[in-house]
Motif scaffolding. Structure first.
Motif, PDB file in Angstrom:
ATOM      1  N   UNK A 111       0.748  -1.257  -0.020  1.00  0.00           N
ATOM      2  CA  UNK A 111       0.059   0.213  -0.107  1.00  0.00           C
ATOM      3  C   UNK A 111       0.753   1.268  -0.175  1.00  0.00           C
ATOM      4  N   UNK A 112       0.198   2.386  -0.560  1.00  0.00           N
ATOM      5  CA  UNK A 112       0.970   3.669  -0.651  1.00  0.00           C
ATOM      6  C   UNK A 112      -0.112   4.663   0.230  1.00  0.00           C
ATOM      7  N   UNK A 113       0.219   5.290   1.194  1.00  0.00           N
ATOM      8  CA  UNK A 113      -0.901   6.219   1.742  1.00  0.00           C
ATOM      9  C   UNK A 113      -0.970   7.341   0.981  1.00  0.00           C
ATOM     10  N   UNK A 114      -2.279   7.607   0.524  1.00  0.00           N
ATOM     11  CA  UNK A 114      -2.682   8.797  -0.306  1.00  0.00           C
ATOM     12  C   UNK A 114      -3.366   9.716   0.677  1.00  0.00           C
ATOM     13  N   UNK A 115      -3.234  11.069   0.583  1.00  0.00           N
ATOM     14  CA  UNK A 115      -3.760  12.203   1.476  1.00  0.00           C
ATOM     15  C   UNK A 115      -4.114  13.157   0.818  1.00  0.00           C
ATOM     16  N   UNK A 116      -5.498  13.707   0.763  1.00  0.00           N
ATOM     17  CA  UNK A 116      -6.037  14.628   0.353  1.00  0.00           C
ATOM     18  C   UNK A 116      -6.522  15.762   1.637  1.00  0.00           C
ATOM     19  N   UNK A 117      -7.364  16.513   1.059  1.00  0.00           N
ATOM     20  CA  UNK A 117      -8.241  17.062   2.271  1.00  0.00           C
ATOM     21  C   UNK A 117      -9.452  16.627   2.988  1.00  0.00           C
ATOM     22  N   UNK A 118      -9.255  15.748   3.620  1.00  0.00           N
ATOM     23  CA  UNK A 118     -10.173  14.713   4.132  1.00  0.00           C
ATOM     24  C   UNK A 118     -11.373  15.277   5.207  1.00  0.00           C
ATOM     25  N   UNK A 119     -10.979  16.663   5.485  1.00  0.00           N
ATOM     26  CA  UNK A 119     -11.990  17.485   6.003  1.00  0.00           C
ATOM     27  C   UNK A 119     -12.272  16.687   7.516  1.00  0.00           C
ATOM     28  N   UNK A 120     -13.713  16.073   7.610  1.00  0.00           N
ATOM     29  CA  UNK A 120     -14.072  15.908   9.150  1.00  0.00           C
ATOM     30  C   UNK A 120     -13.464  14.225   9.267  1.00  0.00           C
ATOM     31  N   UNK A 121     -12.856  13.740   7.921  1.00  0.00           N
ATOM     32  CA  UNK A 121     -12.151  12.196   8.306  1.00  0.00           C
ATOM     33  C   UNK A 121     -10.814  12.368   8.807  1.00  0.00           C
ATOM     34  N   UNK A 122     -10.351  13.696   9.133  1.00  0.00           N
ATOM     35  CA  UNK A 122      -9.108  13.828   9.840  1.00  0.00           C
ATOM     36  C   UNK A 122      -9.230  13.692  11.244  1.00  0.00           C
ATOM     37  N   UNK A 123      -8.792  12.743  11.889  1.00  0.00           N
ATOM     38  CA  UNK A 123      -8.701  12.530  13.237  1.00  0.00           C
ATOM     39  C   UNK A 123      -7.517  11.962  13.646  1.00  0.00           C
ATOM     40  N   UNK A 124      -7.332  11.622  15.171  1.00  0.00           N
ATOM     41  CA  UNK A 124      -6.259  10.931  15.508  1.00  0.00           C
ATOM     42  C   UNK A 124      -6.052   9.623  14.961  1.00  0.00           C
ATOM     43  N   UNK A 125      -7.214   8.997  15.151  1.00  0.00           N
ATOM     44  CA  UNK A 125      -7.263   7.510  14.532  1.00  0.00           C
ATOM     45  C   UNK A 125      -6.727   7.230  13.069  1.00  0.00           C
ATOM     46  N   UNK A 126      -7.355   8.053  12.313  1.00  0.00           N
ATOM     47  CA  UNK A 126      -6.947   7.998  10.595  1.00  0.00           C
ATOM     48  C   UNK A 126      -5.587   8.420  10.502  1.00  0.00           C
ATOM     49  N   UNK A 127      -5.129   9.708  11.169  1.00  0.00           N
ATOM     50  CA  UNK A 127      -3.829   9.828  11.110  1.00  0.00           C
ATOM     51  C   UNK A 127      -2.759   8.991  11.533  1.00  0.00           C
ATOM     52  N   UNK A 128      -3.085   8.506  12.798  1.00  0.00           N
ATOM     53  CA  UNK A 128      -2.162   7.504  13.280  1.00  0.00           C
ATOM     54  C   UNK A 128      -2.101   6.212  12.588  1.00  0.00           C
ATOM     55  N   UNK A 129      -3.160   5.728  11.763  1.00  0.00           N
ATOM     56  CA  UNK A 129      -3.082   4.680  10.951  1.00  0.00           C
ATOM     57  C   UNK A 129      -2.390   4.791   9.872  1.00  0.00           C
ATOM     58  N   UNK A 130      -2.299   6.068   9.323  1.00  0.00           N
ATOM     59  CA  UNK A 130      -1.500   6.303   8.043  1.00  0.00           C
ATOM     60  C   UNK A 130      -0.235   6.557   8.450  1.00  0.00           C
ATOM     61  N   UNK A 131       0.178   6.994   9.811  1.00  0.00           N
ATOM     62  CA  UNK A 131       1.651   7.323  10.258  1.00  0.00           C
ATOM     63  C   UNK A 131       2.041   5.868  10.605  1.00  0.00           C
ATOM     64  N   UNK A 132       1.299   4.840  11.001  1.00  0.00           N
ATOM     65  CA  UNK A 132       1.985   3.414  11.170  1.00  0.00           C
ATOM     66  C   UNK A 132       2.404   2.830  10.061  1.00  0.00           C
ATOM     67  N   UNK A 133       1.696   3.200   8.801  1.00  0.00           N
ATOM     68  CA  UNK A 133       2.043   2.425   7.298  1.00  0.00           C
ATOM     69  C   UNK A 133       3.380   3.111   7.062  1.00  0.00           C
ATOM     70  N   UNK A 134       3.220   4.551   7.183  1.00  0.00           N
ATOM     71  CA  UNK A 134       4.391   5.260   6.576  1.00  0.00           C
ATOM     72  C   UNK A 134       5.732   4.567   7.298  1.00  0.00           C
ATOM     73  N   UNK A 135       5.486   4.355   8.636  1.00  0.00           N
ATOM     74  CA  UNK A 135       6.538   4.192   9.665  1.00  0.00           C
ATOM     75  C   UNK A 135       7.101   2.543   8.966  1.00  0.00           C
TER      76      UNK A 135
END
Length: 264
Positions: A111-135
């Motif tokens: 997988x590759x993490x793809x980020x756009x303007x997620x509006x209300x979908x931005x939150x700790x859980x969603x950002x942290x999940x992306x962070x862990x994949x990037x790690x």
């Protein structure tokens, strides 16, 4: 604008130049007609990632701005091309309305993490999940990294850029950018018109991504409009400085038509 420049093609931002939220800016539809009637190809280049390309085209048409999909350049299509070419499936951190633009992407493989303007979908859980994949080594694809946009209440709101930089900092990685001010993004739009970059004018309300970004990409003229997200003094915040600063898309159109006429 430099007196020696003969404009042969035009790039227009959408939000803040043609539209102000749900309101079409005065003369926007007629300006496109005027430019094309003068023989100038026009492409709409946008970092908007809260709508799919189809939805954005429908939104423009509902305001009397006719646009075919091939003349509308948005970051998602370029990101999908990268994913397919490199064999990755997207892990999406985007607005739900944008997900349809990734419907044909692979759902298997790395997988590759793809980020756009997620509006209300931005939150700790969603950002942290992306962070862990990037790690774990997932590539990081940013559809835009704008600082802010003009929201429906007339005030500036956070755009995707703050979240892109937060993940870059936390994961110690750098995002691949697919929207403005990416040179490749501008180049794709210019090439679709059969023009050379230095023969093209870009009109935008974002002095960083639209104007300075275009000039750094080799675009011949970067015209800043005092609509949309523009705030007094923006033009002094970047290098290179705008080629011209005008009140509106109508004034920008007249300026461009004058420059194209000099080459007749």
């Amino acid at each position: 604008m430099q007196s020696y420049l003969m404009v042969k093609g035009v790039l227009l931002d959408v939000s803040g130049v043609l539209l102000d939220g749900d309101r079409v800016l005065p003369g926007a539809a007629q300006c496109i007609v005027s430019l094309e009637s003068a023989g100038l190809p026009v492409r709409l280049v946008t970092n908007t990632t809260r709508q799919s390309k189809r939805q954005l085209a429908q939104h423009l048409r509902s305001h009397g701005i006719e646009v075919e999909l091939h003349r509308l350049f948005a970051p998602a299509a370029a990101a999908c091309g990268w994913l397919k070419k490199n064999g990755y499936a997207p892990h999406l951190l985007v607005h739900p309305d944008l997900e349809e633009d990734f419907a044909e992407c692979s759902t298997s493989g790395p997988c590759a993490v793809v980020i756009g303007d997620a509006a209300q979908a931005f939150g700790y859980d969603s950002l942290n999940e992306a962070f862990r994949k990037l790690q774990k080594g997932a590539p990081f694809l940013a559809l835009a990294r704008n600082r802010a946009f003009k929201d429906h209440d007339g005030l500036l709101s956070l755009d995707a850029g703050a979240f892109v930089e937060a993940l870059e900092y936390a994961a110690g990685t750098k995002a691949i950018l697919f929207g403005k001010p990416s040179r490749d993004f501008f180049t794709a739009a210019v090439e679709s018109m059969g023009c050379r970059p230095h023969d093209v004018a870009m009109v935008g309300d974002d002095v960083e991504s639209d104007v300075a970004g275009a000039l750094r990409a080799g675009i011949g003229a970067g015209i800043l409009v005092r609509t949309g997200k523009y705030r007094a003094g923006d033009e002094r915040q970047v290098e290179p400085r705008p080629t011209a600063i005008v009140a509106s898309i109508e004034e920008a159109t007249q300026l461009i038509l004058g420059m194209s006429a000099k080459g007749d």
